[in-house]
Design an enzyme around this catalytic site. Structure first.
Site, short mmCIF file in Angstrom:
data_model
loop_
_atom_site.label_atom_id
_atom_site.label_comp_id
_atom_site.label_asym_id
_atom_site.label_seq_id
_atom_site.Cartn_x
_atom_site.Cartn_y
_atom_site.Cartn_z
N CYS A 156 1.09 -1.38 -0.15
CA CYS A 156 0.27 0.26 -0.03
C CYS A 156 1.15 0.98 -0.04
CB CYS A 156 -0.81 -0.19 0.95
SG CYS A 156 -3.02 1.08 1.32
N ASP A 179 -8.81 -1.47 -5.06
CA ASP A 179 -7.40 -1.16 -4.99
C ASP A 179 -6.88 -2.78 -6.47
OD1 ASP A 179 -6.29 0.08 -2.93
OD2 ASP A 179 -7.66 -0.28 -1.39
N ASP A 210 -11.97 -2.36 2.04
CA ASP A 210 -13.15 -1.04 2.11
C ASP A 210 -14.36 -0.32 2.62
OD1 ASP A 210 -10.80 1.37 1.76
OD2 ASP A 210 -10.73 0.30 -0.60
N ASP A 259 -14.62 8.76 0.00
CA ASP A 259 -15.07 7.95 1.65
C ASP A 259 -14.37 6.41 1.08
OD1 ASP A 259 -15.50 6.65 3.93
OD2 ASP A 259 -17.27 8.32 4.28
N ASP A 260 -14.57 5.36 2.32
CA ASP A 260 -13.81 3.87 1.65
C ASP A 260 -14.24 3.69 0.07
OD1 ASP A 260 -11.57 4.03 4.24
OD2 ASP A 260 -13.98 3.49 4.88
#
Ligand SMILES: Cc1cc2nc3c(=O)[nH]c(=O)nc-3n(C[C@H](O)[C@H](O)[C@H](O)COP(=O)(O)OP(=O)(O)OC[C@H]3O[C@@H](n4cnc5c(N)ncnc54)[C@H](O)[C@@H]3O)c2cc1C
Length: 749
Positions: A414, A464, A487, A446-447
């Site tokens: 990440c 992701d 998420d 947001d996520d």
């Protein structure tokens, strides 16, 4: 445009990280063959060096001095590191069968898994005796015994060792001396050595055998010779009876097995040629006599043309020829025969820093022999330490780059994402239209994005992608899937389906397929737990493995957890320890210990799904997951969205083992300097920057924990639930307060 990228063409798998394979890995790291995909499968991260084992029992060496860190060694060799136990081989399909991994394909195979003490001839041995191997289990048992005796030195204790070879004798002497040192002149300790033959150390000359017998007797060891053991029984916990063929009964609190070496039983069932005891039969090239693409060395191999005892000294000697022949068979070169020495020098420690040398018909006792043995053993172990100084090409050039710009180290996981400020500024410059059905999109990020699709349910979408940061694609597939789905969990949603984006390294079809198979099996292992479907994807080839998921989920409109919503007096809970970023960065430059990375991987493999459910039940007012921007970056997003401030207790923040050490060495990941810019939002009454937890507030996390604000009255119960559910690092790390002038994070210790 032409490029000089290497493509993977051959798949070599090493099973077991014994002495011979440790040497193979070291030599491979120094002389790699490009295009070979090398994999080590080992059931333990650390492998013991047999020469130092008795010394460790005596307390002369600690764990790290007497063990090789195979994770670091595999990294040096640029080998993939698979932590798993091999239980079978599918020779028809050329696959290794493990306890956890899907079948692992190979073109060439080498086996160095050692041996275990024979116990099938002794009834009850499996239940009541402690075998000297596997060494990890033996050492755990030995540590427990030492603790028991230390805490309760009074009761009489009896330790019995079955087996009068060099290993059994060394254990008897070293155990006695260790316990003597621990509890001065312990007089309530009995040590028995039980041997089936009438002479100790049958393979050694008479003088050595006699001298060690005398030393054992001088140490008050009870010797039982000519007493084959028939049975071990127990009539109360920690009280056992050893029954010998002669009818003799010996009572004991602990029994150790150092009997003849035997082979793991699965070997024989694979169909490979073995000797009568189940050890792999090899020719003078250390090559299986039945399967030319399989090699074996160390205890597990029996050389067809040379009868030799199972001893570490042979396993060590076989390292070099094994390495040469593995490379030769791959390169199509002629294999070289290996001839083991007829006589070999044994240095047997007596537990008091003296040693006895045994060489053919010669024998000698002296304290300098111990010093010499200690020197030889440490020299051998030094071959497997200090890799950062040697480095291999890519890491060296990376190090150079780092020294030019102290703060820069291109990291995977990440930490490879761009800074939040870059993203924010770019998005501000763009005109992005959003239709009214987008409830959460880029205007209130947001996520995950939320789209209104019906009154009962909302659709969530998130994506992701991570470049690989662990060498095992099965583990990488699991971690990345957890990371991507996190998420959805952070918002309290249920997962529905995913599409995959995969970059695969260049290679021949069979190898690319193997990597893809392992990766997707890892992904499916996670998806199947939550009944999420893999519905599509896209693959491409590149220099390095990379994997990402675009995830779809659903949520009822009244159940959404968002970054906004924190209320003053709420408690803040973090479910996982911090430190992934610095640990992964340290691993890249050989500064991380194997068990630190094992722990970091264990943490990344823990899904946030259950924690999300617990937060929902605990009426969390807001939630997010901690990833690339570090704890402070993600907490700030929550604070800004909720218009509150926060008080954080630095000492309460859970940190992964090793992360403070690596951070204090200045090892940080590439995103760290950008994350550190957020320090302007932190205030404290004290000079808190020296608190070792402080820098880790900015450490980027991969598959990090959830961060939630929970109403004060529910927080303690919520924490208990989390710990019970397996989130054992969860902590209440602070509380939400009213916003003063600016949004601040007040730090306390
Ligand atoms: C108490 C004791 C003292 C000894 N002292 C000496 C000595 O001083 N000198 C000497 O020469 N010899 C000594 N020996 C013998 C020596 O330990 C062995 O001969 C030596 O360890 C053999 O080395 P190896 O490379 O074959 O295997 P090992 O050193 O046993 O290594 C095998 C490796 O394979 C791994 N492994 C095992 N099974 C699996 C599996 N199924 N899947 C994946 N990984 C697996 C293990 O975790 C281990 O890392 C001693 C033995 C004992 C019991």
């Amino acid at each position: 445009m032409k490029s000089n990228l290497t493509q993977l063409t051959d798949n070599l798998v090493l099973i077991g990280g014994g002495h011979s394979h440790a040497i193979v890995l070291k030599l491979w790291g120094m002389n790699p063959i490009s295009g070979v995909r090398l994999t080590l499968i080992t059931d333990k991260t650390y492998t013991p060096y047999s020469g130092m084992l008795p010394g460790q029992v005596a307390g002369f060496y600690d764990f790290e001095e007497s063990h090789i860190d195979l994770r670091g060694l595999a990294h040096f060799a640029r080998a993939n590191f698979y932590l798993d136990t091999v239980i079978d081989l599918d020779l028809k399909n050329k696959q290794v069968i493990c306890e956890e991994h899907p079948p692992i394909a190979f073109d060439y195979l080498s086996v160095d898994i050692g041996s275990i003490p024979e116990k099938s001839s002794i009834l009850g041995a499996s239940d009541y005796a402690i075998p000297a191997k596997p060494v990890s289990q033996f050492l755990t048992a030995w540590d427990k015994i030492k603790t028991t005796i230390k805490n309760h030195p009074k009761p009489p204790y009896t330790l019995s060792i079955i087996g009068g070879g060099a290993g059994g004798i060394e254990l008897a002497l070293n155990m006695k001396n260790c316990l003597n040192d621990m509890i001065k002149n312990i007089d309530n300790l009995t040590i028995n050595l039980i041997h089936k033959g009438n002479r100790l150390l049958a393979g050694h000359n008479r003088w050595v055998s006699q001298r060690l017998k005398s030393i054992l007797l001088e140490n008050n060891t009870n010797l039982y010779l000519n007493e084959p053991v028939m049975q071990i029984s127990s009539y109360s916990p920690h009280y056992y009876t050893i029954t010998c063929n002669s009818g003799l009964n010996i009572e004991s609190n602990w029994i150790f097995l150092v009997t003849q070496a035997s082979a793991q039983q699965w070997i024989k069932k694979t169909g490979i040629s073995t000797d009568q005891k189940g050890f792999i039969l090899v020719n003078n090239y250390l090559q299986s006599v039945s399967h030319s693409y399989i090699f074996a060395a160390g205890d597990i191999a029996t050389m067809q043309n040379y009868s030799r005892p199972k001893a570490g000294v042979f396993a060590v000697r076989q390292g070099d020829p094994l390495f040469n022949n593995l490379q030769s068979i791959i390169l199509g070169k002629k294999l070289k025969a290996y001839r083991p020495q007829t006589f070999y020098l044994s240095l047997i420690g007596t537990g008091k820093k003296t040693a006895i040398a045994s060489w053919g018909s010669l024998g000698l006792e002296a304290s300098w022999l111990w010093t010499w043995k200690d020197y030889i053993d440490r020299k051998f172990m030094n071959r497997f330490k200090g890799f950062s100084k040697m480095g291999s090409e890519p890491e060296n050039s990376q190090k150079k780059q780092q020294s030019q710009d102290k703060n820069f180290m291109p990291c995977s996981g990440c930490a490879s994402k761009v800074a939040s400020s870059v993203l924010k500024h770019t998005l501000q410059r763009l005109k992005i239209n959003q239709t009214p059905d987008i409830i959460i999109g880029l205007n209130t990020p947001d996520d995950a994005a939320i789209i209104d699709i019906s009154e009962q349910e909302l659709l969530l979408e998130t994506i992701d992608y991570l470049p690989s940061f662990v060498s095992d694609p099965f583990i990488f597939g699991q971690i990345t899937s957890n990371h991507c789905l996190s998420d959805l969990w952070a918002m309290g949603a249920n997962g529905h389906s995913v599409s995959a984006l995969i970059t695969l390294p260049y290679g021949v079809d069979s190898i690319v397929e193997e990597i893809l198979y392992q990766l997707l099996q890892g992904c499916l292992k996670v998806l199947n737990q939550y009944e999420i479907s893999l519905i599509g994807g896209h693959t491409l080839q590149g220099k390095k493995l990379g994997f990402g998921l675009s995830c779809n989920g659903f949520i009822a409109p009244n159940r959404i957890l968002q970054k906004s919503g924190m209320q003053p007096n709420d408690k803040i809970i973090l479910t996982k320890s911090l430190g992934i970023g610095t640990l992964l960065a340290a691993e890249m430059i050989y500064k991380a210990k194997g068990h630190w990375i094992d722990n970091a991987i264990k943490s990344m493999l823990l899904s946030n799904k259950k924690a999300s459910e617990i937060f929902l039940q605990s009426e969390a007012s807001a939630c997010t997951d901690v990833t690339g921007f570090g704890l402070i970056g993600h907490l700030l997003e929550m604070m800004q969205a909720s218009q509150v401030s926060v008080e954080l207790n630095l000492d309460k923040i859970p940190i992964l083992p090793g992360a403070i050490e690596t951070n204090q060495q200045g090892i940080t990941s590439s995103l760290y300097p950008k994350n550190l810019e957020n320090k302007i939002y932190l205030t404290s009454d004290k000079d808190i920057k020296n608190n070792p937890h402080y820098p880790l507030l900015f450490d980027p996390q991969t598959s990090g924990g959830l961060l939630a604000s929970i109403p004060e009255e529910n927080a303690d119960h919520c924490l208990q639930e989390l710990i019970q559910a397996g989130y054992t690092s969860s902590r209440i790390i602070g509380k939400v307060v009213h916003q003063s002038n600016n949004i601040t994070c007040q730090l306390t210790e």
